[in-house]
Design a protein around this motif. Structure first.
Motif, PDB file in Angstrom:
ATOM      1  N   TYR A 112       8.337  41.804  14.486  1.00  0.00           N
ATOM      2  CA  TYR A 112       7.407  40.703  14.232  1.00  0.00           C
ATOM      3  C   TYR A 112       8.070  39.623  13.385  1.00  0.00           C
ATOM      4  O   TYR A 112       7.916  38.431  13.655  1.00  0.00           O
ATOM      5  CB  TYR A 112       6.144  41.243  13.557  1.00  0.00           C
ATOM      6  CG  TYR A 112       5.052  40.215  13.357  1.00  0.00           C
ATOM      7  CD1 TYR A 112       4.573  39.453  14.422  1.00  0.00           C
ATOM      8  CD2 TYR A 112       4.476  40.026  12.108  1.00  0.00           C
ATOM      9  CE1 TYR A 112       3.559  38.522  14.239  1.00  0.00           C
ATOM     10  CE2 TYR A 112       3.462  39.099  11.919  1.00  0.00           C
ATOM     11  CZ  TYR A 112       3.008  38.354  12.978  1.00  0.00           C
ATOM     12  OH  TYR A 112       2.002  37.429  12.791  1.00  0.00           O
ATOM     13  N   GLU A 166      -1.002  36.862  12.937  1.00  0.00           N
ATOM     14  CA  GLU A 166      -1.592  38.141  13.323  1.00  0.00           C
ATOM     15  C   GLU A 166      -1.979  39.069  12.178  1.00  0.00           C
ATOM     16  O   GLU A 166      -2.845  39.913  12.346  1.00  0.00           O
ATOM     17  CB  GLU A 166      -0.626  38.890  14.250  1.00  0.00           C
ATOM     18  CG  GLU A 166      -0.208  38.100  15.472  1.00  0.00           C
ATOM     19  CD  GLU A 166      -1.386  37.684  16.326  1.00  0.00           C
ATOM     20  OE1 GLU A 166      -2.231  38.532  16.636  1.00  0.00           O
ATOM     21  OE2 GLU A 166      -1.463  36.489  16.674  1.00  0.00           O
ATOM     22  N   LEU A 167      -1.327  38.960  11.023  1.00  0.00           N
ATOM     23  CA  LEU A 167      -1.564  39.894   9.923  1.00  0.00           C
ATOM     24  C   LEU A 167      -2.124  39.164   8.711  1.00  0.00           C
ATOM     25  O   LEU A 167      -1.616  38.112   8.319  1.00  0.00           O
ATOM     26  CB  LEU A 167      -0.260  40.589   9.521  1.00  0.00           C
ATOM     27  CG  LEU A 167       0.431  41.409  10.608  1.00  0.00           C
ATOM     28  CD1 LEU A 167       1.767  41.921  10.102  1.00  0.00           C
ATOM     29  CD2 LEU A 167      -0.448  42.561  11.061  1.00  0.00           C
ATOM     30  N   TRP A 205     -11.274  42.552  12.741  1.00  0.00           N
ATOM     31  CA  TRP A 205     -10.195  42.834  11.806  1.00  0.00           C
ATOM     32  C   TRP A 205     -10.074  44.344  11.691  1.00  0.00           C
ATOM     33  O   TRP A 205     -11.063  45.057  11.591  1.00  0.00           O
ATOM     34  CB  TRP A 205     -10.498  42.234  10.430  1.00  0.00           C
ATOM     35  CG  TRP A 205     -10.386  40.752  10.386  1.00  0.00           C
ATOM     36  CD1 TRP A 205     -11.403  39.851  10.325  1.00  0.00           C
ATOM     37  CD2 TRP A 205      -9.175  39.981  10.400  1.00  0.00           C
ATOM     38  NE1 TRP A 205     -10.903  38.565  10.304  1.00  0.00           N
ATOM     39  CE2 TRP A 205      -9.541  38.619  10.349  1.00  0.00           C
ATOM     40  CE3 TRP A 205      -7.824  40.311  10.453  1.00  0.00           C
ATOM     41  CZ2 TRP A 205      -8.605  37.583  10.337  1.00  0.00           C
ATOM     42  CZ3 TRP A 205      -6.892  39.283  10.447  1.00  0.00           C
ATOM     43  CH2 TRP A 205      -7.279  37.944  10.393  1.00  0.00           C
ATOM     44  N   VAL A 253      -4.653  48.217   8.680  1.00  0.00           N
ATOM     45  CA  VAL A 253      -3.364  48.731   9.162  1.00  0.00           C
ATOM     46  C   VAL A 253      -3.187  50.211   8.869  1.00  0.00           C
ATOM     47  O   VAL A 253      -2.701  50.961   9.706  1.00  0.00           O
ATOM     48  CB  VAL A 253      -2.192  47.911   8.556  1.00  0.00           C
ATOM     49  CG1 VAL A 253      -0.874  48.638   8.680  1.00  0.00           C
ATOM     50  CG2 VAL A 253      -2.110  46.556   9.216  1.00  0.00           C
ATOM     51  N   VAL A 263      -4.079  45.354   4.164  1.00  0.00           N
ATOM     52  CA  VAL A 263      -3.427  44.603   5.239  1.00  0.00           C
ATOM     53  C   VAL A 263      -4.257  44.830   6.498  1.00  0.00           C
ATOM     54  O   VAL A 263      -4.617  45.968   6.810  1.00  0.00           O
ATOM     55  CB  VAL A 263      -1.973  45.071   5.476  1.00  0.00           C
ATOM     56  CG1 VAL A 263      -1.333  44.283   6.614  1.00  0.00           C
ATOM     57  CG2 VAL A 263      -1.154  44.967   4.204  1.00  0.00           C
ATOM     58  N   PHE A 280      -5.142  43.429  10.721  1.00  0.00           N
ATOM     59  CA  PHE A 280      -4.659  42.714  11.899  1.00  0.00           C
ATOM     60  C   PHE A 280      -5.819  42.464  12.845  1.00  0.00           C
ATOM     61  O   PHE A 280      -6.854  43.120  12.769  1.00  0.00           O
ATOM     62  CB  PHE A 280      -3.521  43.462  12.595  1.00  0.00           C
ATOM     63  CG  PHE A 280      -3.902  44.790  13.197  1.00  0.00           C
ATOM     64  CD1 PHE A 280      -4.264  44.889  14.530  1.00  0.00           C
ATOM     65  CD2 PHE A 280      -3.878  45.945  12.427  1.00  0.00           C
ATOM     66  CE1 PHE A 280      -4.599  46.114  15.090  1.00  0.00           C
ATOM     67  CE2 PHE A 280      -4.199  47.168  12.979  1.00  0.00           C
ATOM     68  CZ  PHE A 280      -4.571  47.262  14.306  1.00  0.00           C
ATOM     69  N   LYS A 281      -5.604  41.486  13.699  1.00  0.00           N
ATOM     70  CA  LYS A 281      -6.589  41.184  14.728  1.00  0.00           C
ATOM     71  C   LYS A 281      -6.525  42.304  15.763  1.00  0.00           C
ATOM     72  O   LYS A 281      -5.450  42.672  16.229  1.00  0.00           O
ATOM     73  CB  LYS A 281      -6.280  39.839  15.376  1.00  0.00           C
ATOM     74  CG  LYS A 281      -6.333  38.681  14.392  1.00  0.00           C
ATOM     75  CD  LYS A 281      -5.817  37.402  15.032  1.00  0.00           C
ATOM     76  CE  LYS A 281      -5.808  36.266  14.047  1.00  0.00           C
ATOM     77  NZ  LYS A 281      -5.223  35.048  14.618  1.00  0.00           N
ATOM     78  N   SER A 298      -4.229  42.133  18.652  1.00  0.00           N
ATOM     79  CA  SER A 298      -2.870  41.718  18.314  1.00  0.00           C
ATOM     80  C   SER A 298      -1.855  42.812  18.649  1.00  0.00           C
ATOM     81  O   SER A 298      -1.939  43.921  18.122  1.00  0.00           O
ATOM     82  CB  SER A 298      -2.792  41.388  16.819  1.00  0.00           C
ATOM     83  OG  SER A 298      -1.456  41.344  16.390  1.00  0.00           O
ATOM     84  N   GLY A 353       0.119  43.574  15.372  1.00  0.00           N
ATOM     85  CA  GLY A 353      -0.684  44.359  14.448  1.00  0.00           C
ATOM     86  C   GLY A 353      -0.855  45.782  14.920  1.00  0.00           C
ATOM     87  O   GLY A 353      -0.738  46.727  14.128  1.00  0.00           O
ATOM     88  N   SER A 354      -1.107  45.958  16.196  1.00  0.00           N
ATOM     89  CA  SER A 354      -1.270  47.310  16.746  1.00  0.00           C
ATOM     90  C   SER A 354       0.025  48.111  16.605  1.00  0.00           C
ATOM     91  O   SER A 354      -0.011  49.296  16.286  1.00  0.00           O
ATOM     92  CB  SER A 354      -1.674  47.245  18.227  1.00  0.00           C
ATOM     93  OG  SER A 354      -2.925  46.619  18.349  1.00  0.00           O
ATOM     94  N   ALA A 383       0.346  49.114  12.908  1.00  0.00           N
ATOM     95  CA  ALA A 383      -0.585  50.186  12.588  1.00  0.00           C
ATOM     96  C   ALA A 383      -0.102  51.514  13.166  1.00  0.00           C
ATOM     97  O   ALA A 383      -0.156  52.545  12.490  1.00  0.00           O
ATOM     98  CB  ALA A 383      -1.972  49.842  13.112  1.00  0.00           C
TER      99      ALA A 383
END
Length: 132
Positions: free
Chosen positions: A11, A52-53, A80, A83, A110, A112-113, A116, A119-120, A123
Protein backbone atom coordinates in the motif's frame (compact mmCIF):
# COMPACT_ATOMS: atom_id res chain seq x y z
CA UNK A 1 4.44 -2.72 14.79
CA UNK A 2 7.07 -4.29 12.54
CA UNK A 3 4.36 -6.61 11.20
CA UNK A 4 2.18 -3.59 10.45
CA UNK A 5 5.06 -1.88 8.65
CA UNK A 6 5.72 -4.99 6.53
CA UNK A 7 2.02 -5.57 5.83
CA UNK A 8 1.65 -1.96 4.67
CA UNK A 9 4.54 -2.17 2.18
CA UNK A 10 2.42 -2.78 -0.95
CA UNK A 11 0.00 0.00 0.00
CA UNK A 12 2.85 2.41 0.81
CA UNK A 13 4.41 1.70 -2.60
CA UNK A 14 1.07 2.45 -4.24
CA UNK A 15 0.76 5.71 -2.25
CA UNK A 16 4.32 6.75 -3.09
CA UNK A 17 3.67 6.20 -6.81
CA UNK A 18 0.48 8.24 -6.48
CA UNK A 19 2.41 11.00 -4.67
CA UNK A 20 5.08 11.06 -7.38
CA UNK A 21 2.43 11.31 -10.10
CA UNK A 22 0.01 13.75 -8.49
CA UNK A 23 1.66 15.25 -5.43
CA UNK A 24 -1.00 13.78 -3.13
CA UNK A 25 0.43 13.33 0.37
CA UNK A 26 0.51 9.87 1.93
CA UNK A 27 -0.88 11.18 5.24
CA UNK A 28 -3.94 13.41 4.92
CA UNK A 29 -6.33 15.21 7.23
CA UNK A 30 -9.84 13.77 7.14
CA UNK A 31 -11.24 16.83 5.36
CA UNK A 32 -9.05 16.14 2.32
CA UNK A 33 -10.78 12.80 1.74
CA UNK A 34 -14.20 13.85 3.04
CA UNK A 35 -14.53 17.42 1.79
CA UNK A 36 -18.34 17.25 1.71
CA UNK A 37 -18.49 16.24 5.40
CA UNK A 38 -18.43 19.37 7.56
CA UNK A 39 -17.66 17.30 10.67
CA UNK A 40 -14.31 16.27 9.20
CA UNK A 41 -13.15 19.89 9.31
CA UNK A 42 -13.07 19.77 13.13
CA UNK A 43 -11.13 16.52 13.48
CA UNK A 44 -7.41 17.07 14.01
CA UNK A 45 -6.52 14.02 16.10
CA UNK A 46 -7.16 11.52 13.32
CA UNK A 47 -5.71 11.14 9.86
CA UNK A 48 -6.04 9.15 6.68
CA UNK A 49 -3.18 7.08 5.30
CA UNK A 50 -3.97 7.44 1.64
CA UNK A 51 -7.66 7.23 0.94
CA UNK A 52 -8.26 3.78 2.43
CA UNK A 53 -7.02 3.72 6.04
CA UNK A 54 -8.07 5.96 8.93
CA UNK A 55 -5.91 6.19 12.05
CA UNK A 56 -6.99 7.61 15.41
CA UNK A 57 -3.81 7.73 17.53
CA UNK A 58 -4.05 7.55 21.31
CA UNK A 59 -2.30 10.52 22.92
CA UNK A 60 -3.21 10.00 26.58
CA UNK A 61 -0.82 7.81 28.57
CA UNK A 62 -2.60 4.78 29.96
CA UNK A 63 -5.73 5.23 27.85
CA UNK A 64 -7.28 1.97 26.68
CA UNK A 65 -9.94 3.51 24.46
CA UNK A 66 -10.17 6.39 22.03
CA UNK A 67 -13.04 8.55 20.85
CA UNK A 68 -13.22 8.23 17.06
CA UNK A 69 -15.13 10.20 14.45
CA UNK A 70 -16.27 8.09 11.49
CA UNK A 71 -17.02 10.19 8.40
CA UNK A 72 -19.88 8.85 6.31
CA UNK A 73 -18.92 6.52 3.50
CA UNK A 74 -20.71 6.19 0.18
CA UNK A 75 -22.79 2.98 -0.01
CA UNK A 76 -20.39 1.41 -2.51
CA UNK A 77 -17.57 1.55 0.11
CA UNK A 78 -19.53 -0.23 2.86
CA UNK A 79 -18.74 0.46 6.51
CA UNK A 80 -15.66 1.33 8.56
CA UNK A 81 -13.95 -1.86 9.73
CA UNK A 82 -11.47 -2.23 12.59
CA UNK A 83 -8.12 -3.57 11.30
CA UNK A 84 -7.23 -5.66 14.36
CA UNK A 85 -10.53 -7.56 14.54
CA UNK A 86 -12.03 -7.32 11.06
CA UNK A 87 -15.29 -6.21 12.69
CA UNK A 88 -17.40 -3.36 11.30
CA UNK A 89 -17.67 -0.51 13.77
CA UNK A 90 -20.56 1.46 12.33
CA UNK A 91 -23.56 1.02 10.13
CA UNK A 92 -23.92 2.30 6.63
CA UNK A 93 -25.61 5.57 5.94
CA UNK A 94 -25.08 9.19 5.10
CA UNK A 95 -24.73 10.35 8.72
CA UNK A 96 -21.35 10.54 10.46
CA UNK A 97 -20.89 8.55 13.66
CA UNK A 98 -18.68 9.05 16.72
CA UNK A 99 -17.86 6.27 19.18
CA UNK A 100 -15.42 5.22 21.86
CA UNK A 101 -13.43 2.26 20.57
CA UNK A 102 -11.03 -0.07 22.38
CA UNK A 103 -7.37 0.86 22.01
CA UNK A 104 -5.32 -1.71 23.89
CA UNK A 105 -1.58 -1.19 23.99
CA UNK A 106 -0.08 -2.22 20.63
CA UNK A 107 -3.39 -1.99 18.78
CA UNK A 108 -4.06 1.66 17.98
CA UNK A 109 -7.43 2.45 16.42
CA UNK A 110 -7.02 1.85 12.68
CA UNK A 111 -9.95 1.42 10.34
CA UNK A 112 -10.49 0.72 6.67
CA UNK A 113 -13.32 1.06 4.23
CA UNK A 114 -15.08 -2.29 4.02
CA UNK A 115 -14.68 -2.48 0.21
CA UNK A 116 -11.00 -1.46 0.32
CA UNK A 117 -8.58 -4.03 -1.08
CA UNK A 118 -5.65 -2.40 0.76
CA UNK A 119 -7.54 -2.35 4.05
CA UNK A 120 -8.75 -5.92 3.68
CA UNK A 121 -5.19 -7.09 2.95
CA UNK A 122 -3.85 -5.29 6.03
CA UNK A 123 -6.60 -6.72 8.24
CA UNK A 124 -5.94 -10.24 6.93
CA UNK A 125 -2.21 -9.84 7.60
CA UNK A 126 -2.85 -8.58 11.15
CA UNK A 127 -5.32 -11.35 11.94
CA UNK A 128 -2.89 -13.96 10.55
CA UNK A 129 -0.03 -12.48 12.56
CA UNK A 130 -2.07 -12.71 15.75
CA UNK A 131 -2.28 -16.44 15.14
CA UNK A 132 -3.85 -19.03 17.44
Amino acid sequence: MVRVHVALAPYRRQLMAQAAASGAPLVRPLFVEFSADKGSLDVWEQFMLGSELMVAPVFDAGARSQHVYFPPLPPDMGRWVQVWTGNPVNGTGAAPVSADVPAPLGCPPVFFKEKSAAGSALAAAMLAAAGP
